[in-house]
Design an enzyme around this catalytic site. Sequence first.
Site, PDB file in Angstrom:
ATOM      1  N   HIS A  10       0.895  -1.179   0.061  1.00  0.00           N
ATOM      2  CA  HIS A  10      -0.144  -0.165  -0.200  1.00  0.00           C
ATOM      3  C   HIS A  10       0.854   1.267   0.097  1.00  0.00           C
ATOM      4  O   HIS A  10       1.885   1.167   0.446  1.00  0.00           O
ATOM      5  CB  HIS A  10      -0.913  -0.049   1.233  1.00  0.00           C
ATOM      6  N   TYR A  40      -1.697  -1.818   9.268  1.00  0.00           N
ATOM      7  CA  TYR A  40      -0.641  -2.431   8.563  1.00  0.00           C
ATOM      8  C   TYR A  40       0.318  -3.025   9.464  1.00  0.00           C
ATOM      9  O   TYR A  40       0.702  -2.694  10.539  1.00  0.00           O
ATOM     10  CB  TYR A  40       0.174  -1.312   7.852  1.00  0.00           C
ATOM     11  N   HIS A 116      -2.167  -3.249  -3.540  1.00  0.00           N
ATOM     12  CA  HIS A 116      -3.633  -3.056  -3.329  1.00  0.00           C
ATOM     13  C   HIS A 116      -4.736  -2.793  -4.184  1.00  0.00           C
ATOM     14  O   HIS A 116      -5.668  -3.625  -4.294  1.00  0.00           O
ATOM     15  CB  HIS A 116      -3.922  -1.885  -2.315  1.00  0.00           C
ATOM     16  N   LYS A 124      -9.022   1.855  -6.646  1.00  0.00           N
ATOM     17  CA  LYS A 124      -7.740   2.994  -6.264  1.00  0.00           C
ATOM     18  C   LYS A 124      -6.679   2.507  -7.000  1.00  0.00           C
ATOM     19  O   LYS A 124      -6.206   1.287  -7.324  1.00  0.00           O
ATOM     20  CB  LYS A 124      -7.761   3.185  -4.775  1.00  0.00           C
ATOM     21  N   CYS A 126      -3.698   2.677  -5.190  1.00  0.00           N
ATOM     22  CA  CYS A 126      -2.704   2.260  -4.262  1.00  0.00           C
ATOM     23  C   CYS A 126      -2.130   0.881  -4.778  1.00  0.00           C
ATOM     24  O   CYS A 126      -2.834  -0.026  -4.944  1.00  0.00           O
ATOM     25  CB  CYS A 126      -3.197   2.434  -2.906  1.00  0.00           C
TER      26      CYS A 126
END
Length: 143
Positions: A10, A40, A116, A124, A126
């Site tokens: 990420h 995380y 991700h 997204k 990411c």
Amino acid sequence: MRKINLIVIHCSATRCNQRYSIDSLRDDHNARFHNKGIGYHYYIERDGQLHKPRDESEVGMHALHYNAHSIGICYEGGLDEKGRSCDTRTPAQRATMLTLLRSLKSTYPDAEIKGHCELEGVHKDCPCFNCQEYRDYFANIKP
């Protein structure tokens, strides 16, 4: 011990010209996750400093539907000065991430590395770079 079959990378989705320290991340995640800590397992700041806010034995809170069997890594950045998606990893972050991934792949050799954005249902950018570079790297290393 959990069975780990996925390493998810990420970005913090913060601008490259603004700091986002581990303390800021902790504050934001505690607000978001009702004081359950950082979601995380690892966080890499711009200077390459590695933090381990969540033990690998704990289920993360970083990738909905994938947390039970994954390790989450986040790097500080992912947006350019204007807030657009961009690979903002510094040389220090790149070096730290590769060292961390080597260690994780040694512990979890069958774990697949994915960004991700590569997970089903994620819409997204990411982590704002193509994680194929790491899959290629580890594909060329003999166990």
